[in-house]
Write an enzyme that holds these catalytic residues in place. Structure first.
Site, PDB file in Angstrom:
ATOM      1  CB  SER A 223      -0.897   0.129   1.595  1.00 41.52           C
ATOM      2  OG  SER A 223      -1.604  -0.800   1.086  1.00 41.52           O
TER       3      SER A 223
ATOM      4  CG  HIS B 188      -0.895  -0.281  -4.611  1.00 39.25           C
ATOM      5  ND1 HIS B 188      -1.173   0.822  -4.431  1.00 39.25           N
ATOM      6  CD2 HIS B 188      -1.219  -1.835  -3.912  1.00 39.25           C
ATOM      7  CE1 HIS B 188      -2.077   1.236  -2.775  1.00 39.25           C
ATOM      8  NE2 HIS B 188      -1.657  -0.565  -2.573  1.00 39.25           N
TER       9      HIS B 188
ATOM     10  CD  GLU C   5      -0.368   3.686  -6.521  1.00 38.55           C
ATOM     11  OE1 GLU C   5      -1.013   4.562  -7.107  1.00 38.55           O
ATOM     12  OE2 GLU C   5      -0.053   2.939  -6.167  1.00 38.55           O
TER      13      GLU C   5
ATOM     14  CG  ASN D 241      -3.177   3.084  -0.631  1.00 34.11           C
ATOM     15  OD1 ASN D 241      -3.867   3.890  -1.120  1.00 34.11           O
ATOM     16  ND2 ASN D 241      -2.215   2.627  -0.533  1.00 34.11           N
TER      17      ASN D 241
HETATM   18  N1  3HC Z   1     -15.297  -8.192  -4.998  1.00 33.22           N
HETATM   19  C1  3HC Z   1     -16.122  -8.648  -6.264  1.00 33.22           C
HETATM   20  N2  3HC Z   1     -16.451  -7.828  -7.225  1.00 33.22           N
HETATM   21  C2  3HC Z   1     -17.151  -7.239  -6.428  1.00 33.22           C
HETATM   22  C3  3HC Z   1     -17.106  -6.460  -4.752  1.00 33.22           C
HETATM   23  C4  3HC Z   1     -15.838  -7.628  -3.903  1.00 33.22           C
HETATM   24  N3  3HC Z   1     -15.772  -7.206  -2.850  1.00 33.22           N
HETATM   25  N4  3HC Z   1     -18.009  -5.444  -4.923  1.00 33.22           N
HETATM   26  C5  3HC Z   1     -18.823  -5.166  -5.498  1.00 33.22           C
HETATM   27  N5  3HC Z   1     -17.962  -6.152  -6.773  1.00 33.22           N
HETATM   28  C6  3HC Z   1     -18.681  -6.374  -7.972  1.00 33.22           C
HETATM   29  C7  3HC Z   1     -20.119  -6.615  -7.707  1.00 33.22           C
HETATM   30  O1  3HC Z   1     -20.433  -8.305  -7.688  1.00 33.22           O
HETATM   31  C8  3HC Z   1     -20.415  -5.921  -9.221  1.00 33.22           C
HETATM   32  O2  3HC Z   1     -20.762  -6.349 -10.856  1.00 33.22           O
HETATM   33  P1  3HC Z   1     -21.717  -6.994 -11.760  1.00 33.22           P
HETATM   34  O3  3HC Z   1     -21.840  -5.484 -12.917  1.00 33.22           O
HETATM   35  O4  3HC Z   1     -20.961  -7.753 -12.800  1.00 33.22           O
HETATM   36  O5  3HC Z   1     -23.238  -6.847 -11.258  1.00 33.22           O
HETATM   37  C9  3HC Z   1     -19.545  -4.731  -9.634  1.00 33.22           C
HETATM   38  O6  3HC Z   1     -19.212  -4.423  -8.805  1.00 33.22           O
HETATM   39  C10 3HC Z   1     -20.617  -3.765  -8.468  1.00 33.22           C
HETATM   40  O7  3HC Z   1     -21.071  -3.713  -7.518  1.00 33.22           O
HETATM   41  P2  3HC Z   1     -22.481  -3.203  -6.470  1.00 33.22           P
HETATM   42  O8  3HC Z   1     -23.497  -2.725  -7.525  1.00 33.22           O
HETATM   43  O9  3HC Z   1     -23.168  -3.851  -5.723  1.00 33.22           O
HETATM   44  O10 3HC Z   1     -22.201  -1.751  -6.230  1.00 33.22           O
HETATM   45  P3  3HC Z   1     -21.235  -0.469  -6.798  1.00 33.22           P
HETATM   46  O11 3HC Z   1     -22.065   0.213  -8.109  1.00 33.22           O
HETATM   47  O12 3HC Z   1     -21.760   0.787  -5.021  1.00 33.22           O
HETATM   48  O13 3HC Z   1     -19.725  -0.905  -6.095  1.00 33.22           O
HETATM   49  C11 3HC Z   1     -17.858  -0.469  -5.647  1.00 33.22           C
HETATM   50  C12 3HC Z   1     -18.630  -1.533  -6.338  1.00 33.22           C
HETATM   51  C13 3HC Z   1     -16.864  -0.859  -6.719  1.00 33.22           C
HETATM   52  C14 3HC Z   1     -16.856  -1.364  -4.499  1.00 33.22           C
HETATM   53  C15 3HC Z   1     -17.665   0.586  -5.552  1.00 33.22           C
HETATM   54  O14 3HC Z   1     -18.783   1.347  -3.921  1.00 33.22           O
HETATM   55  C16 3HC Z   1     -16.516   1.260  -5.171  1.00 33.22           C
HETATM   56  O15 3HC Z   1     -15.836   1.735  -6.205  1.00 33.22           O
HETATM   57  N6  3HC Z   1     -16.101   2.189  -4.106  1.00 33.22           N
HETATM   58  C17 3HC Z   1     -14.378   2.157  -3.891  1.00 33.22           C
HETATM   59  C18 3HC Z   1     -13.527   1.019  -3.948  1.00 33.22           C
HETATM   60  C19 3HC Z   1     -12.093   2.043  -3.841  1.00 33.22           C
HETATM   61  O16 3HC Z   1     -11.903   3.105  -3.963  1.00 33.22           O
HETATM   62  N7  3HC Z   1     -11.713   1.159  -3.466  1.00 33.22           N
HETATM   63  C20 3HC Z   1     -10.104   1.344  -3.403  1.00 33.22           C
HETATM   64  C21 3HC Z   1     -10.013   1.166  -2.361  1.00 33.22           C
HETATM   65  S1  3HC Z   1      -7.726   2.017  -1.579  1.00 33.22           S
HETATM   66  C22 3HC Z   1      -6.944   0.327  -1.732  1.00 33.22           C
HETATM   67  O17 3HC Z   1      -7.589  -0.843  -2.735  1.00 33.22           O
HETATM   68  C23 3HC Z   1      -5.669  -0.094  -1.674  1.00 33.22           C
HETATM   69  C24 3HC Z   1      -4.960  -0.138  -0.954  1.00 33.22           C
HETATM   70  O18 3HC Z   1      -3.969  -0.353  -0.480  1.00 33.22           O
HETATM   71  C25 3HC Z   1      -5.297   0.403   0.782  1.00 33.22           C
END
Ligand code: 3HC
Length: 284
Positions: free
Chosen positions: A119, A140, A152, A190
């Site tokens: 991260s 990443h 990344e 991040n």
């Molecule tokens: N695993 C796999 N697939 C997932 C999932 C998960 N945990 N959560 C959602 N999905 C899929 C769903 O199955 C759905 O697929 P489909 O289109 O084929 O049906 C699609 O994603 C959309 O899901 P939803 O309609 O249920 O929900 P949203 O449209 O609200 O999307 C989300 C969910 C993609 C998690 C969205 O809210 C999002 O983009 N959130 C922000 C995520 C983010 O910022 N991530 C980065 C975090 S920082 C990081 O990871 C770095 C690390 O180093 C800390």
């Protein structure tokens, strides 16, 4: 260099996701974790994800059978000895990452690329612990790995260009958009996203609004796909706190001071979704 066989070390949320997208892109994958329950948990997660994909008509049952045949699970790190790249996704702790990367250097083929999914940590420091720092690179991924398009790519100070290029190509082949970043704490995403979650936790700690209100405000007022506290729960509050602590130490700047809300949650074992409780309750 051509990558055919991918190793993934660490079968937690990120490792399982990386294994999933690599297999779906046609690679054979060796997924290793020293804890058998974690390997089994990852396999269950992959089975569920693929069953759901079949249900939705996104893939055929034959394709899923092929995915499963391409996956080798193991609890023995030595099973990574013949892969072309290892994407290491163990816990975000510099000492553990250095230890396992050193081990990988000793047991993998001499030309195997050692990628680390970190991260925020220093790729150069992790690389220096191995016998092949020029073949160590940061890769990443973002949570949830099957959905988030970005990878990344972070070369360390001695990473060779062919290694960087090979992981850029690999990221593209597994359906991701690579972005190259110079080594610096937190790289791009991040460095920006974690202080944002930290400030949301401060707003929560000061009692300015509830978690629901803070998240609603950022979704409806700033167009975020999910609120910052729900995001911290999804990423893992322990992971977010570790990154905050690292920024505070590296930059020696009070703007990165970790929120006491994060510290309190971690002390309570409320790490977010993975423990059933964080800023929200997931027990139901
Ligand atoms: N695993 C796999 N697939 C997932 C999932 C998960 N945990 N959560 C959602 N999905 C899929 C769903 O199955 C759905 O697929 P489909 O289109 O084929 O049906 C699609 O994603 C959309 O899901 P939803 O309609 O249920 O929900 P949203 O449209 O609200 O999307 C989300 C969910 C993609 C998690 C969205 O809210 C999002 O983009 N959130 C922000 C995520 C983010 O910022 N991530 C980065 C975090 S920082 C990081 O990871 C770095 C690390 O180093 C800390």
């Amino acid at each position: 260099m051509e990558i055919k066989k991918v190793g993934v070390l660490g079968a937690g949320t990120m490792g399982a996701g990386i294994a999933q997208v690599s297999i779906e892109a046609g690679y054979s994958v060796v997924l290793v974790d020293v804890v058998p329950e974690i390997v089994e948990g990852a396999i269950n997660r992959l089975d569920k994800a693929w069953a759901k994909a079949v249900e939705k008509g996104k893939v055929t049952e034959e394709a899923v059978a092929d995915y499963k045949a391409k996956l080798i699970k193991s609890t023995d790190i030595h099973d990574l000895n013949d892969v072309d790249i290892v994407i290491e996704a163990v816990v975000e702790n510099i000492d553990i990452k250095k230890k396992v990367q050193k081990q990988l250097g000793e047991l993998c083929k001499t030309d195997t690329i050692l990628a680390t999914n970190t991260s925020a940590l220093s790729i150069t420091e992790i690389a220096a612990a191995t016998n092949r720092p020029e073949r160590v690179v940061g890769m990443h991924f973002f949570n949830p790995v099957p959905v988030m398009k970005l990878v990344e790519v972070i070369p360390g100070v001695v990473t060779t260009d062919d290694v960087t290029q090979a992981v850029i190509e690999l990221a593209k082949k597994i359906g991701k958009e690579p972005v190259l970043a110079k080594e610096s704490p937190g790289f791009i995403v991040n460095r920006i996203l974690v202080p944002y979650m930290n400030e949301a936790a401060n707003v929560f700690y000061e009692g300015i609004a509830t978690a629901e209100e803070i998240d609603k405000a950022m979704k409806l007022g700033a167009g975020m796909p999910m609120g910052p506290l729900a995001l911290a729960d999804m990423v893992g509050i322990d992971v977010v706190l570790a990154v905050c602590d690292f920024f505070f130490k590296e930059f020696a700047d009070s703007k990165y001071r970790p929120s006491l809300a994060f510290r309190q949650k971690v002390r309570a074992g409320h790490l977010g979704k993975k423990t059933g409780r964080g800023f929200y309750d997931y027990s139901n």
